[in-house]
Design a protein around this motif. Structure first.
Motif, short mmCIF file in Angstrom:
data_model
loop_
_atom_site.label_atom_id
_atom_site.label_comp_id
_atom_site.label_asym_id
_atom_site.label_seq_id
_atom_site.Cartn_x
_atom_site.Cartn_y
_atom_site.Cartn_z
N LYS A 45 147.25 30.10 60.28
CA LYS A 45 145.81 30.72 59.52
C LYS A 45 145.90 31.66 60.60
N VAL A 64 140.76 29.52 59.99
CA VAL A 64 140.90 28.46 61.50
C VAL A 64 138.92 28.72 61.70
N LYS A 90 137.45 24.76 66.27
CA LYS A 90 138.16 24.78 66.65
C LYS A 90 137.40 24.78 68.28
N TRP A 107 148.96 27.52 64.71
CA TRP A 107 147.76 27.11 63.95
C TRP A 107 148.72 27.64 62.35
#
Length: 91
Positions: free
Chosen positions: A52, A14, A33, A50
Motif C-alpha cells: 500500500k 498506511v 503502524k 503491506w
C-alpha cells in the motif's frame, strides 16, 4: 499538502509513525503502524509487504521526511505527512 494526504488516504495508504515509543504512547493515529525511525532499514521488507502507499508521520515532519527519503529510494510509494495530528484529522 493536505490534498496529497487526502488522496493517499483514499488510496488506502498506511500511516507510518516513526516517533519514539514514548511519543507513540502519548498519542497516535488509530490504525497507524509504529516503526521507530532508526529501525526503518530493518523493516523495509515488512513495509513493502503491506503493498500500500505510505504516509510517514512524526512530531514535526523532520523524522518523517528522513523516513520518506529513505523509503522512496527503496521503491516504496511514500509521502511525508508531517506531524501525525495533520494526518489524523483526515482519517
Amino acid at each position: 499538502m493536505s490534498n496529497e494526504i487526502k488522496q493517499y488516504i483514499e488510496k488506502g495508504a498506511v500511516v507510518l509513525d516513526v516517533r519514539t515509543i514514548q511519543e507513540w504512547n502519548e498519542g497516535h493515529s488509530e490504525g497507524a503502524k509504529h516503526i521507530v525511525l532508526n529501525t526503518i532499514p530493518e523493516h523495509v521488507e515488512e513495509i513493502k509487504s503491506w503493498d500500500k502507499p505510505v504516509i510517514a508521520v512524526c512530531r514535526s515532519g523532520g523524522r518523517s521526511g528522513q523516513a520518506t527519503e529513505f523509503l522512496s529510494t527503496q521503491g516504496i510509494d511514500v509521502i511525508n505527512g508531517g506531524p501525525w495530528q495533520n494526518v489524523d484529522k483526515h482519517l
